[in-house]
Design a protein around this motif. Structure first.
Motif, PDB file in Angstrom:
ATOM      1  N   THR A  48       1.229   5.430  -9.564  1.00  0.00           N
ATOM      2  CA  THR A  48       1.855   4.683  -8.473  1.00  0.00           C
ATOM      3  C   THR A  48       1.506   5.308  -7.127  1.00  0.00           C
ATOM      4  O   THR A  48       1.576   6.522  -6.970  1.00  0.00           O
ATOM      5  N   LYS A  50       2.507   4.902  -3.010  1.00  0.00           N
ATOM      6  CA  LYS A  50       3.375   4.330  -1.984  1.00  0.00           C
ATOM      7  C   LYS A  50       2.841   4.781  -0.631  1.00  0.00           C
ATOM      8  O   LYS A  50       2.547   5.959  -0.447  1.00  0.00           O
ATOM      9  N   ALA A  83      -5.210  -0.964  -5.728  1.00  0.00           N
ATOM     10  CA  ALA A  83      -4.543  -1.675  -6.819  1.00  0.00           C
ATOM     11  C   ALA A  83      -5.518  -1.911  -7.973  1.00  0.00           C
ATOM     12  O   ALA A  83      -6.576  -2.492  -7.790  1.00  0.00           O
ATOM     13  N   ASP A  88      -1.901   1.642 -10.928  1.00  0.00           N
ATOM     14  CA  ASP A  88      -1.338   0.435 -11.538  1.00  0.00           C
ATOM     15  C   ASP A  88      -0.337  -0.239 -10.611  1.00  0.00           C
ATOM     16  O   ASP A  88      -0.142  -1.444 -10.678  1.00  0.00           O
ATOM     17  N   ASN A  89       0.338   0.556  -9.792  1.00  0.00           N
ATOM     18  CA  ASN A  89       1.358   0.038  -8.886  1.00  0.00           C
ATOM     19  C   ASN A  89       1.081   0.556  -7.480  1.00  0.00           C
ATOM     20  O   ASN A  89       0.882   1.749  -7.292  1.00  0.00           O
ATOM     21  N   TYR A  91       2.634   0.141  -3.457  1.00  0.00           N
ATOM     22  CA  TYR A  91       3.690  -0.358  -2.586  1.00  0.00           C
ATOM     23  C   TYR A  91       3.373   0.077  -1.158  1.00  0.00           C
ATOM     24  O   TYR A  91       3.050   1.239  -0.926  1.00  0.00           O
ATOM     25  N   VAL A 102       3.124  -5.418  -2.123  1.00  0.00           N
ATOM     26  CA  VAL A 102       3.439  -4.935  -3.457  1.00  0.00           C
ATOM     27  C   VAL A 102       2.379  -5.405  -4.440  1.00  0.00           C
ATOM     28  O   VAL A 102       1.966  -6.569  -4.398  1.00  0.00           O
ATOM     29  N   GLU A 104       2.070  -4.796  -8.690  1.00  0.00           N
ATOM     30  CA  GLU A 104       2.528  -4.153  -9.919  1.00  0.00           C
ATOM     31  C   GLU A 104       1.733  -4.718 -11.080  1.00  0.00           C
ATOM     32  O   GLU A 104       1.665  -5.931 -11.253  1.00  0.00           O
ATOM     33  N   LYS A 105       1.159  -3.833 -11.863  1.00  0.00           N
ATOM     34  CA  LYS A 105       0.383  -4.266 -13.014  1.00  0.00           C
ATOM     35  C   LYS A 105       1.331  -4.840 -14.071  1.00  0.00           C
ATOM     36  O   LYS A 105       2.327  -4.221 -14.407  1.00  0.00           O
TER      37      LYS A 105
END
Length: 107
Positions: A48, A50, A83, A88-89, A91, A102, A104-105
């Motif tokens: 992830t 951010k 991404a 995988d994610n 933000y 956003v 999100e896989k």
């Protein structure tokens, strides 16, 4: 979140992200998003990412005109670079912690 500032000593997983971010150009200044001061902070954890950008999405001066298009392009470029390619994610937040992007896989 780790606050971004040039010259900071970064863990290895952050260095990979920062190198890719140098490829993303701020359309307003023509510099990369690190040198132009758009990136306020980031967090890399497992799969992830951010990213906090230095703007307020609810502020009237950012909703109108060229600034809104510039930030939209930056968010899109971040998604394109990270991404599913590295994370995988993904933000993306503004300075008020509002989510402005956003990915999100799906499992």
């Amino acid at each position: 979140m780790k606050v971004y500032y040039p010259g900071r000593e970064w863990p290895e997983e952050y260095k990979r992200v920062l190198e890719k971010m140098k490829e993303i150009i701020d359309p307003v200044t023509g510099d990369n998003i690190l040198d132009s001061g758009v990136v306020a902070g980031l967090e890399v954890k497992d799969r992830t990412l951010k990213v906090w950008l230095r703007f307020e999405s609810q502020a009237e001066y950012n909703i109108l005109g060229g600034a809104a298009m510039a930030y939209s392009k930056i968010v899109g470029d971040i998604m394109e670079k990270f991404a599913l390619v590295m994370f995988d994610n993904v933000y993306v937040y503004d300075l008020r912690n509002n989510i402005v992007g956003v990915f999100e896989k799906k499992k």
